[in-house]
Design an enzyme around this catalytic site. Structure first.
Site, PDB file in Angstrom:
ATOM      1  N   HIS A 265      -5.789  -6.492  -2.658  1.00 19.57           N
ATOM      2  CA  HIS A 265      -6.663  -6.617  -1.490  1.00 19.57           C
ATOM      3  C   HIS A 265      -6.910  -8.065  -1.105  1.00 19.57           C
ATOM      4  O   HIS A 265      -7.742  -8.333  -0.240  1.00 19.57           O
ATOM      5  CB  HIS A 265      -7.986  -5.899  -1.737  1.00 19.57           C
ATOM      6  CG  HIS A 265      -7.877  -4.412  -1.650  1.00 19.57           C
ATOM      7  ND1 HIS A 265      -8.940  -3.559  -1.826  1.00 19.57           N
ATOM      8  CD2 HIS A 265      -6.804  -3.614  -1.402  1.00 19.57           C
ATOM      9  CE1 HIS A 265      -8.541  -2.306  -1.691  1.00 19.57           C
ATOM     10  NE2 HIS A 265      -7.246  -2.317  -1.439  1.00 19.57           N
TER      11      HIS A 265
ATOM     12  N   ARG B 146       0.829  -1.206   0.000  1.00 16.33           N
ATOM     13  CA  ARG B 146       0.000   0.000   0.000  1.00 16.33           C
ATOM     14  C   ARG B 146       0.864   1.258   0.000  1.00 16.33           C
ATOM     15  O   ARG B 146       0.562   2.248  -0.683  1.00 16.33           O
ATOM     16  CB  ARG B 146      -0.911  -0.029   1.231  1.00 16.33           C
ATOM     17  CG  ARG B 146      -1.898   1.138   1.281  1.00 16.33           C
ATOM     18  CD  ARG B 146      -2.879   0.973   2.426  1.00 16.33           C
ATOM     19  NE  ARG B 146      -3.846   2.054   2.446  1.00 16.33           N
ATOM     20  CZ  ARG B 146      -4.111   2.785   3.518  1.00 16.33           C
ATOM     21  NH1 ARG B 146      -3.493   2.550   4.670  1.00 16.33           N
ATOM     22  NH2 ARG B 146      -5.018   3.745   3.458  1.00 16.33           N
TER      23      ARG B 146
ATOM     24  N   ASN C 223      -3.451   9.197   3.436  1.00 17.47           N
ATOM     25  CA  ASN C 223      -2.194   8.624   3.907  1.00 17.47           C
ATOM     26  C   ASN C 223      -2.098   8.502   5.427  1.00 17.47           C
ATOM     27  O   ASN C 223      -1.091   7.998   5.944  1.00 17.47           O
ATOM     28  CB  ASN C 223      -1.016   9.472   3.407  1.00 17.47           C
ATOM     29  CG  ASN C 223      -0.834   9.402   1.911  1.00 17.47           C
ATOM     30  OD1 ASN C 223      -1.208   8.417   1.282  1.00 17.47           O
ATOM     31  ND2 ASN C 223      -0.272  10.445   1.332  1.00 17.47           N
TER      32      ASN C 223
ATOM     33  N   HIS D 189       0.548   4.273  -2.777  1.00 20.82           N
ATOM     34  CA  HIS D 189       0.251   5.648  -2.380  1.00 20.82           C
ATOM     35  C   HIS D 189       1.382   6.600  -2.771  1.00 20.82           C
ATOM     36  O   HIS D 189       1.125   7.774  -3.062  1.00 20.82           O
ATOM     37  CB  HIS D 189      -0.011   5.716  -0.873  1.00 20.82           C
ATOM     38  CG  HIS D 189      -1.382   5.286  -0.485  1.00 20.82           C
ATOM     39  ND1 HIS D 189      -2.203   6.046   0.322  1.00 20.82           N
ATOM     40  CD2 HIS D 189      -2.098   4.175  -0.793  1.00 20.82           C
ATOM     41  CE1 HIS D 189      -3.362   5.421   0.492  1.00 20.82           C
ATOM     42  NE2 HIS D 189      -3.312   4.284  -0.177  1.00 20.82           N
TER      43      HIS D 189
END
Length: 319
Positions: free
Chosen positions: A188, A62, A93, A66
């Site tokens: 995911h 992740r 974030n 990001h």
């Protein structure tokens, strides 16, 4: 005189080729001379960390997404407040974690080959190993990124309540298509989400298996705080990188609204069905999409910065 001209021309061509490589090209062999043990160092640290805490694999994956979705893969998200306002302050974030893992890897890399490797490349390798160590695909990571000396609070990541149109547009804006979107969402298959992120889905979403919704409601009451509890994004095999995420979507058991939008009588339904039946197709498309993400506007070239401390621009050197 003729000999001098020919030699000069040859040297000029070589310098031009080297310049093009340095400024625009990423290569898996970028550190073959300057830091030949880089990948083994990153893999060793990631192996130790994920064996103790598998959830850190999802956190690093992740973190990579990001970072790359804001001005490209330049490690800008790793910066703490200082000369720049940290991207860590941006709402999407606030729940990102894993910074200490990158610090640990960076420390080992600096001890082996000081001042040679960018934080951005370390993050790209760590993200790949996060997937590999939990049973997912591996791929050759193009390297040669440099580190940003600035940050941006303009974090245009799609949210957990996004619909399929918004998701496709957000990815298209980054040069990624619907296939990339669907494959990358398979990340995911590992990781967790807090109650506040999925509460609206389990109480108000029509496209959800009712038994699954009821199960999730037991640990996410209506009146609880946003961080009341965690639930796995893939309840079938939360610590294994596989295609169970897509099987869950076919059964209407996606935890996030944005997950289930991939299988909701829309343009990506066929890809969800494909990946749910064919894990090899998912693995191949995911690896290819990760390479594309890693190539999002990378900073490269002789003038680039390599931060020796990934959290600060004060400690950097030039290529």
């Amino acid at each position: 005189m003729a000999f001098f001209s020919k030699s000069f021309f040859t040297i000029a061509v070589l310098l031009s080729l080297l310049s093009c490589t340095a400024h625009g090209q990423l290569s898996p062999n970028f550190y073959s001379n300057s830091c030949p043990n880089l990948e083994s160092i990153v893999g060793s640290v990631m192996s130790q960390i994920t064996s103790r805490n598998p959830s850190m694999a999802a956190a690093i994956l992740r973190l990579f997404f990001h970072d790359c979705f804001v001005n490209g893969c330049d490690a800008s998200l790793l910066l703490d407040d200082g000369p720049v306002v940290s991207e860590k302050r941006a709402p999407p974030n606030l729940s990102v974690r894993g910074y200490e893992v990158i610090d640990a890897i960076k420390s080992r890399v600096e001890a082996a080959c000081r001042g040679q490797v960018s934080c951005a490349d370390i993050l790209a390798l760590a993200a790949r190993d996060s997937v590999r160590l939990l049973g997912g695909p591996s791929w050759s990571v193009p390297l040669g990124r440099t580190d940003s000396t600035s940050a941006s609070l303009n974090v245009d990541l799609p949210g957990p309540d996004s619909n399929i149109g918004g998701l496709i547009k957000a990815f298209n804006d980054k040069g990624l298509d619907a296939r990339d979107l669907t494959a990358l969402s398979g990340a995911h298959t590992i990781g967790q989400a807090t109650c506040g992120i999925f509460r609206n889905r389990i109480y108000n979403d029509a496209n959800i298996d009712r038994n699954y919704a009821f199960l999730r409601q037991q640990t996410c009451p209506m009146g609880a705080g946003p961080n009341f509890n965690l639930a796995p994004l893939d309840a079938t095999s939360p610590n294994r990188f596989d295609n169970a995420y897509y099987k869950n979507l076919v059964k209407r058991k996606g935890l996030l609204h944005s997950d289930q939008e991939l299988f909701n009588n829309g343009p990506t339904d066929w890809l969800v069905r494909l990946y749910s039946r064919n894990p090899a197709a998912f693995a191949n498309d995911f690896a290819n999409a990760m390479i594309k993400v890693g190539n999002l506007s990378p900073s490269t070239g002789w003038s680039g910065t390599r931060r020796s401390n990934c959290r600060s621009v004060k400690f950097s050197s030039r290529y």
